[in-house]
Design an enzyme around this catalytic site. Structure first.
Site, short mmCIF file in Angstrom:
data_model
loop_
_atom_site.label_atom_id
_atom_site.label_comp_id
_atom_site.label_asym_id
_atom_site.label_seq_id
_atom_site.Cartn_x
_atom_site.Cartn_y
_atom_site.Cartn_z
CB SER A 43 -0.87 0.05 1.26
OG SER A 43 -1.59 -1.12 1.43
CG HIS A 75 -2.52 -4.36 -2.22
ND1 HIS A 75 -1.26 -4.81 -1.92
CD2 HIS A 75 -2.93 -3.65 -1.16
CE1 HIS A 75 -0.92 -4.39 -0.71
NE2 HIS A 75 -1.92 -3.68 -0.22
CG HIS A 97 -2.35 -8.46 2.91
ND1 HIS A 97 -2.92 -7.93 1.78
CD2 HIS A 97 -1.36 -7.62 3.28
CE1 HIS A 97 -2.30 -6.79 1.47
NE2 HIS A 97 -1.35 -6.58 2.35
CE1 TYR A 99 -6.17 -7.44 4.40
CE2 TYR A 99 -4.11 -7.27 5.63
CZ TYR A 99 -4.94 -6.83 4.61
OH TYR A 99 -4.56 -5.79 3.82
CD GLU A 100 -6.02 -9.77 0.30
OE1 GLU A 100 -6.57 -9.78 -0.80
OE2 GLU A 100 -4.79 -9.57 0.46
CB ALA A 127 1.23 1.08 4.37
CG MET A 222 -1.98 -5.58 9.29
SD MET A 222 -3.67 -5.18 8.80
CE MET A 222 -4.03 -3.83 9.92
CB SER A 223 2.32 -7.40 4.65
OG SER A 223 3.10 -6.22 4.68
CG ASN A 246 -1.30 4.74 10.52
OD1 ASN A 246 -1.15 4.10 9.46
ND2 ASN A 246 -1.37 4.14 11.70
CG HIS A 258 -7.16 0.70 3.69
ND1 HIS A 258 -5.87 0.24 3.91
CD2 HIS A 258 -7.41 0.44 2.38
CE1 HIS A 258 -5.38 -0.26 2.78
NE2 HIS A 258 -6.29 -0.15 1.84
N1 HPA Z 1 -1.14 -0.98 11.83
C1 HPA Z 1 -1.00 -2.05 11.03
N2 HPA Z 1 -0.83 -1.97 9.74
C2 HPA Z 1 -0.80 -0.75 9.18
C3 HPA Z 1 -0.96 0.42 9.95
C4 HPA Z 1 -1.12 0.29 11.35
O1 HPA Z 1 -1.26 1.26 12.11
N3 HPA Z 1 -0.88 1.47 9.11
C5 HPA Z 1 -0.68 0.95 7.86
N4 HPA Z 1 -0.63 -0.39 7.91
#
Ligand code: HPA
Length: 283
Positions: A43, A75, A97, A99-100, A127, A222-223, A246, A258
């Site tokens: 991302s 993506h 991922h 989580y998908e 990201a 998360m990756s 963030n 997101h």
């Molecule tokens: N946490 C997990 N994954 C992320 C975040 C986050 O704050 N920001 C972008 N991907």
């Protein structure tokens, strides 16, 4: 009738065989028998693909065996073969991922395919939420180490076939010091940090972020970690870079979403994309 499991297109059943087949398709479709460097763009990093060199071929990943279509905004699900001077880059625009609903084998299929297509260097981008308070939004951070909080491994299962039949892969230098040093030649101010991989897809709670901070994490995402494990298992070097989109949950007032992640990605795309392209040119 006998079932020929080798004829499967499912990386869960024959992960290395399916990756080998996909690598063969890559060579055929691109007309390039050997690629050198693979880049997986997470991302916020898609714009980097436009800065890396001349696009020779672009194919939807779903044309290749074993690749599901990404279901996450940001993506794209395409594969580019890029000519960058004497180097040939394979750029995956997007990833899938866990989580998908995908298995670890599906998540690392791009990495295994890239290594079997010749890539000895895997560049992973993502990201992430900044846990380290010294980071700021929009900043790129090199990953120096990780904490795998997913409870998963792409190496779980039967012993891989020879010549990949080592299970107990050393992770002491999972993220290549040589490649991080090379990246810092491009931007000496690049910070380094420890990436904690949460299963997602929900963002972390503030308590989880405090836990990760106590464990030594600088970034939450998360990756990436499963892909790094798979790359190291196959002997490839890994360079990984997070874009802080963030600050992690609870560190600043307000909520995380997101869209914010994608917006910051777009805003930083020019800068981080150029940085990445230059780094890769020097690897
Ligand atoms: N946490 C997990 N994954 C992320 C975040 C986050 O704050 N920001 C972008 N991907």
């Amino acid at each position: 009738m006998e079932l020929d499991v080798k004829a499967t297109s499912d990386p869960d059943i024959d992960p290395f065989g399916v990756a080998k087949l996909a690598a063969h398709q890559v060579a055929e479709r691109t007309g390039v028998p050997h690629h050198d460097v693979a880049v997986i763009l997470g991302s916020g990093w898609l714009a980097a693909a436009d800065r890396m060199g001349d696009v020779a071929t672009e194919i939807p990943v779903t044309d290749l065996v074993g690749f599901p279509a990404p279901s996450v905004a940001g993506h794209a699900g395409a594969l580019r073969s890029i000519a960058a001077g004497p180097k040939r880059i394979l750029a995956f625009l997007g990833r899938v991922h866990m989580y998908e609903g995908h298995s670890p084998a599906a998540v690392v299929h791009a990495v295994r395919t890239a290594v079997m297509a010749g890539c000895r260097i895997i560049v992973l981008t993502n990201a992430a939420g900044g846990i380290n308070r010294e980071y700021s939004v929009g900043q790129a951070v090199l990953i120096a180490d990780h904490i795998n909080l997913t409870g998963q491994s792409p190496l779980r299962g039967p012993t891989p076939p020879a010549p990949f039949d080592v299970r107990f892969v050393d992770m002491t230098t999972a993220y290549s010091r040589r490649l991080r040093d090379a990246a810092r030649l491009v931007d000496p101010s690049l910070a380094e940090g420890v990436y904690a991989s949460f299963p997602g897809p929900q963002f972390e709670t503030p308590a989880e972020v405090r836990m990760a901070a106590q464990l030594g994490a600088d970034l939450a995402g998360m990756s990436t970690v499963l892909e790094t494990i798979a790359a190291r298992h196959l002997g490839a070097e890994v360079l990984a870079c997070s874009l802080v989109t963030n600050m992690a949950a609870g560190l600043e007032p307000g909520e995380i979403n997101h869209e914010e992640v994608l917006t910051v990605g777009r805003q930083s795309a020019e800068h981080v994309g150029g940085l990445l392209a230059e780094m890769i040119g020097r690897l």
